[in-house]
Design a protein around this motif. Structure first.
Motif, mmCIF file in Angstrom:
data_model
loop_
_atom_site.group_PDB
_atom_site.id
_atom_site.type_symbol
_atom_site.label_atom_id
_atom_site.label_comp_id
_atom_site.label_asym_id
_atom_site.label_seq_id
_atom_site.Cartn_x
_atom_site.Cartn_y
_atom_site.Cartn_z
ATOM 1 N N SER A 17 61.633 36.532 18.988
ATOM 2 C CA SER A 17 60.189 35.866 18.525
ATOM 3 C C SER A 17 59.215 36.541 19.241
ATOM 4 C CB SER A 17 60.212 34.578 18.777
ATOM 5 O OG SER A 17 61.217 34.037 18.117
ATOM 6 N N ARG A 67 60.266 33.014 8.053
ATOM 7 C CA ARG A 67 60.476 33.629 9.248
ATOM 8 C C ARG A 67 59.151 33.582 10.049
ATOM 9 N NH1 ARG A 67 61.782 38.807 10.152
ATOM 10 N NH2 ARG A 67 61.013 39.410 7.976
ATOM 11 N N SER A 85 62.929 35.307 14.256
ATOM 12 C CA SER A 85 63.988 36.049 13.526
ATOM 13 C C SER A 85 63.692 37.431 13.200
ATOM 14 C CB SER A 85 64.484 35.301 12.368
ATOM 15 O OG SER A 85 64.874 34.033 12.655
#
Length: 125
Positions: A17, A67, A85
């Motif tokens: 991330s 995401r 992700s």
């Protein structure tokens, strides 16, 4: 004079991330829509996410839905892009942008007229 300054890019492994930030100055931040774009090597710049002036409406490209999350803090004159992700195909220079004029569709790329300098995001395998 509108200025946009991005930060938060870097190198991350796939699945990781990052959170990008963009601080705006030069006009009343809370009156204008904001967007995040990206440009990968050899590809055209594309819109990734956008948010309207109040934060009540957002847009996401299909490739990042579920995401990435765009948000804004009008008191801090900052817009954020939380990226989870991450995939190698997310590798690009990410740009913060805002339209020259109020109103208009947040997802219309041609409506954006002010740009930051960009921040590199690299996702390794």
């Amino acid at each position: 004079q509108v200025q946009l300054v991005e930060s938060g890019g870097g190198l991350v492994q796939a699945g990781g991330s990052l959170r990008l930030s963009c601080v705006a100055s030069g006009r009343t931040f809370s009156l204008y829509n904001m967007g995040w774009f990206r440009q990968a090597p050899g590809k055209e710049r594309e819109i990734v996410a956008a948010i309207n002036w109040s934060g009540g409406s957002t847009y996401y490209a299909d490739s990042v839905k579920g995401r990435f999350t765009i948000s804004r803090d009008n008191a801090k004159i900052t817009v954020y892009l939380q990226m989870n992700s991450l995939k190698p195909e997310d590798t690009a220079v990410y740009y913060c942008a805002t339209p020259k004029y109020q109103y208009g569709s947040i997802s219309y790329p041609q409506g954006y007229g002010y740009w930051g300098q960009g921040t590199q995001v690299t996702v390794s395998q």
